[in-house]
Motif scaffolding. Structure first.
Motif, mmCIF file in Angstrom:
data_model
loop_
_atom_site.group_PDB
_atom_site.id
_atom_site.type_symbol
_atom_site.label_atom_id
_atom_site.label_comp_id
_atom_site.label_asym_id
_atom_site.label_seq_id
_atom_site.Cartn_x
_atom_site.Cartn_y
_atom_site.Cartn_z
ATOM 1 N N GLU A 44 -2.345 32.380 7.844
ATOM 2 C CA GLU A 44 -0.909 32.664 7.865
ATOM 3 C C GLU A 44 -0.505 33.326 9.185
ATOM 4 O OE1 GLU A 44 2.353 35.171 5.196
ATOM 5 O OE2 GLU A 44 0.294 34.918 4.489
ATOM 6 N N LYS A 45 -1.323 34.250 9.668
ATOM 7 C CA LYS A 45 -1.012 34.929 10.941
ATOM 8 C C LYS A 45 -1.066 33.954 12.105
ATOM 9 C CE LYS A 45 -2.578 39.530 9.518
ATOM 10 N NZ LYS A 45 -3.653 40.559 9.656
ATOM 11 N N ARG A 46 -2.054 33.029 12.089
ATOM 12 C CA ARG A 46 -2.128 32.018 13.153
ATOM 13 C C ARG A 46 -0.886 31.159 13.169
ATOM 14 N NH1 ARG A 46 -7.600 31.295 11.334
ATOM 15 N NH2 ARG A 46 -7.059 29.330 10.295
ATOM 16 N N GLN A 47 -0.450 30.743 11.984
ATOM 17 C CA GLN A 47 0.730 29.893 11.892
ATOM 18 C C GLN A 47 1.979 30.638 12.364
ATOM 19 O OE1 GLN A 47 -0.880 27.035 11.676
ATOM 20 N NE2 GLN A 47 0.486 26.173 10.135
ATOM 21 N N ALA A 48 2.121 31.908 11.943
ATOM 22 C CA ALA A 48 3.308 32.691 12.291
ATOM 23 C C ALA A 48 3.382 32.977 13.791
ATOM 24 C CB ALA A 48 3.306 34.000 11.497
ATOM 25 N N LYS A 49 2.225 33.205 14.407
ATOM 26 C CA LYS A 49 2.186 33.540 15.835
ATOM 27 C C LYS A 49 2.202 32.300 16.727
ATOM 28 C CE LYS A 49 -0.446 37.864 15.328
ATOM 29 N NZ LYS A 49 -1.741 38.519 15.644
ATOM 30 N N ALA A 270 6.145 28.049 -5.969
ATOM 31 C CA ALA A 270 6.559 28.873 -7.098
ATOM 32 C C ALA A 270 7.958 28.540 -7.594
ATOM 33 C CB ALA A 270 6.475 30.353 -6.732
ATOM 34 N N HIS A 271 8.793 28.030 -6.704
ATOM 35 C CA HIS A 271 10.172 27.701 -7.068
ATOM 36 C C HIS A 271 10.322 26.251 -7.535
ATOM 37 C CE1 HIS A 271 11.352 31.544 -5.379
ATOM 38 N NE2 HIS A 271 10.713 31.235 -4.264
ATOM 39 N N GLY A 272 9.228 25.518 -7.536
ATOM 40 C CA GLY A 272 9.281 24.116 -7.942
ATOM 41 C C GLY A 272 9.604 23.167 -6.813
ATOM 42 N N ASN A 273 9.661 23.683 -5.559
ATOM 43 C CA ASN A 273 9.870 22.809 -4.409
ATOM 44 C C ASN A 273 8.592 22.036 -4.117
ATOM 45 O OD1 ASN A 273 12.550 23.842 -3.758
ATOM 46 N ND2 ASN A 273 11.486 25.695 -3.081
ATOM 47 N N ALA A 274 8.743 20.769 -3.824
ATOM 48 C CA ALA A 274 7.575 19.951 -3.503
ATOM 49 C C ALA A 274 7.002 20.349 -2.150
ATOM 50 C CB ALA A 274 7.976 18.479 -3.488
ATOM 51 N N LEU A 275 5.720 20.089 -1.972
ATOM 52 C CA LEU A 275 5.088 20.265 -0.672
ATOM 53 C C LEU A 275 3.847 19.400 -0.570
ATOM 54 C CD1 LEU A 275 2.439 22.160 -1.335
ATOM 55 C CD2 LEU A 275 4.041 24.029 -1.068
ATOM 56 N N CYS A 276 3.398 19.213 0.656
ATOM 57 C CA CYS A 276 2.172 18.470 0.945
ATOM 58 C C CYS A 276 1.201 19.442 1.609
ATOM 59 C CB CYS A 276 2.471 17.296 1.874
ATOM 60 S SG CYS A 276 1.011 16.583 2.679
ATOM 61 N N PRO A 277 0.040 19.724 1.011
ATOM 62 C CA PRO A 277 -0.897 20.683 1.603
ATOM 63 C C PRO A 277 -1.305 20.340 3.032
ATOM 64 C CG PRO A 277 -1.526 20.188 -0.651
ATOM 65 C CD PRO A 277 -0.421 19.237 -0.302
ATOM 66 N N ALA A 278 -1.457 19.049 3.335
ATOM 67 C CA ALA A 278 -1.828 18.676 4.702
ATOM 68 C C ALA A 278 -0.676 18.918 5.670
ATOM 69 C CB ALA A 278 -2.256 17.211 4.748
ATOM 70 N N ALA A 279 0.553 18.678 5.228
ATOM 71 C CA ALA A 279 1.714 18.899 6.092
ATOM 72 C C ALA A 279 1.885 20.374 6.432
ATOM 73 C CB ALA A 279 2.976 18.372 5.421
ATOM 74 N N THR A 280 1.530 21.252 5.497
ATOM 75 C CA THR A 280 1.608 22.688 5.770
ATOM 76 C C THR A 280 0.485 23.150 6.688
ATOM 77 O OG1 THR A 280 0.220 23.378 3.902
ATOM 78 C CG2 THR A 280 2.584 23.071 3.467
ATOM 79 N N PHE A 401 4.105 27.766 4.513
ATOM 80 C CA PHE A 401 3.631 28.340 5.775
ATOM 81 C C PHE A 401 4.526 27.953 6.960
ATOM 82 C CE2 PHE A 401 -0.146 27.926 3.061
ATOM 83 C CZ PHE A 401 -0.542 29.250 3.005
ATOM 84 N N GLY A 402 5.824 27.884 6.692
ATOM 85 C CA GLY A 402 6.782 27.592 7.753
ATOM 86 C C GLY A 402 6.934 26.123 8.076
ATOM 87 N N ALA A 403 6.172 25.253 7.435
ATOM 88 C CA ALA A 403 6.193 23.828 7.780
ATOM 89 C C ALA A 403 7.559 23.191 7.530
ATOM 90 C CB ALA A 403 5.123 23.075 6.988
ATOM 91 N N TYR A 404 8.255 23.679 6.515
ATOM 92 C CA TYR A 404 9.522 23.052 6.125
ATOM 93 C C TYR A 404 10.734 23.829 6.625
ATOM 94 C CZ TYR A 404 6.412 20.407 3.118
ATOM 95 O OH TYR A 404 5.394 19.610 2.648
ATOM 96 N N GLY A 405 10.520 24.729 7.587
ATOM 97 C CA GLY A 405 11.642 25.463 8.179
ATOM 98 C C GLY A 405 12.004 26.718 7.403
#
Length: 405
Positions: A44-49, A270-280, A401-405
């Motif tokens: 998470e820190k790598r992604q944020a920085k 947690a909110h029911g929003n879809a995601l792709c683990p590879a995209a994140t 992890f910020g992938a979707y803005g």
């Protein structure tokens, strides 16, 4: 949640320490739990920085060889590609340098890989989820996994007796897989079952009766996937439609209130929003010939590992192909690009001169001929988690992890 639901959740959580070998519980708590928590924080820190990229987890397909030939499977029937022990050992070694100690081990059938347990034993500080059809798990194999202590078998069951035989191309598959389940229970392993949900197995497997059956047989978790019609025998007609995927999501959320085992999926936050683990960026995949891929069913790549996988970090940090594919995947959807836009994906792969990583060498034409089917991104119909435990876990592990803005 009601008091009864809290009590049911506590009972489920206590199954692992009460039913499994204490040494295995400790390995699970430390190797998987504590090390994973630290790993996710570092990721998470790598992604944020905006630091150089390295995924939190790596899925490793170690062989194409399998004792089954399943409809809708991306693995080439009769394929013989097998990862070298040096590469497998190197992937694990290099990942640990980045703080990653958890790995998915896939095939083909990984129990057909010679020397597997010796390598996993060498990395006793790691934790491995073994994706297997269970047919080769004898009492002796289960006891070997118990001795190692750092393996959780995930046994794929694609339907009850009739459906298993039909989907998997052999007779008596369900009973043989169930024998593997029984061997795991007898050895007091922490283990689970997996199911790729499609039209033909929906009624049998998306039911409380099936959950109760698995719990009674000793499984501690059930992992639901959405069937992806890929590979040489895709069977598009068996793919779920939008309403079935929505009902599957609702079923999972409702059953998590009081199910006698843990119910896993990696499609929604947690909110029911879809995601792709590879995209994140949370996970990527390495094929049996060392190709570094976006995810297991997307069998095209630009980069390959060297003989001992010592270039693993360099590949992930410098791969424009993976970076651009992550960006493309989140551009128009939070779902699965392979299901929703296979031809757009094929155009991207051709533009980047990606290489087919399979024995059959027909993947790009398969994608071009694929018919788009429903994915799990259904905006406006989100079903949030109701169970507080899953809410907390999802907020930590599945929030984009910020992938979707």
């Amino acid at each position: 949640m009601t008091l009864r639901e809290y009590a049911a959740n506590f009972k489920t959580a206590m199954r692992v320490p009460l039913e499994c070998s204490p040494r295995l519980v400790w390995k699970f708590a430390y190797n998987f739990g504590w090390r994973n928590l630290k790993n996710i924080n570092q990721f998470e820190k790598r992604q944020a920085k905006g630091d150089p990229f390295f995924p939190a987890f790596i899925m490793i397909s170690i062989t194409e060889t399998c004792n089954l030939s399943c409809s809708g499977c991306w693995v080439t029937p009769g394929g013989k590609k097998t990862m070298t022990p040096e590469q497998l050992d190197g992937i694990i070694t290099e990942s640990k340098k980045k703080g990653s100690y958890f790995f998915g081990i896939l095939g083909g059938e990984p129990l057909l890989y010679k020397g597997l347990f010796e390598i996993l034993e060498k990395h006793s500080d790691c934790y491995f989820q073994l994706f297997t059809n269970g047919m080769l798990i004898t009492d002796d194999i289960a006891l070997r996994m118990k001795k190692l202590g750092n393996i959780t078998p995930l046994i794929s069951i694609e339907g009850l007796k009739e459906e298993s035989d039909h989907r998997r191309g052999k007779n008596d598959v369900f009973n043989k897989s169930l024998s593997g389940v029984k061997a795991c229970k007898k050895a007091k392993l922490i283990f689970g079952a997996a199911a790729s949900i499609c039209k033909s197995n929906y009624n049998d497997l998306v039911s409380r009766e099936y959950i109760d059956l698995l719990a009674k047989e000793g499984a501690h978790y059930l992992w639901y996937y959405i069937y992806r019609p890929v590979g040489p025998k895709p069977n598009v007609e068996n793919a779920l439609d939008k309403e079935e995927i929505y009902k599957l999501r609702k079923f999972i959320v409702e059953q998590r209130k009081d199910a006698p085992l843990f119910i896993i999926e990696t499609y929604w936050d947690a909110h029911g929003n879809a995601l792709c683990p590879a995209a994140t960026g949370m996970s990527h995949h390495i094929s049996p010939n060392g190709a570094v891929e976006f995810c297991p069913p997307l069998q095209m790549a630009k980069e390959y590992l060297n003989q001992d996988a010592s270039n693993l970090t360099e590949v992930f940090e410098q791969s424009d192909f993976l970076s651009n594919l992550r960006a493309l995947t989140v551009k128009n959807s939070r779902g699965c690009i392979l299901l929703e836009d296979p031809r757009g994906l094929a155009e991207f792969l051709e533009k980047h001169n990606a290489v087919d990583t399979t024995t059959r060498n027909t993947v790009i034409s398969e994608y071009k001929n694929m018919i788009p089917v429903a994915g799990h991104d259904q905006r406006g119909r989100e079903v949030p988690e109701k169970n507080i435990f899953y809410k907390l876990m999802k907020k930590k592990y599945f929030f984009g992890f910020g992938a979707y803005g």
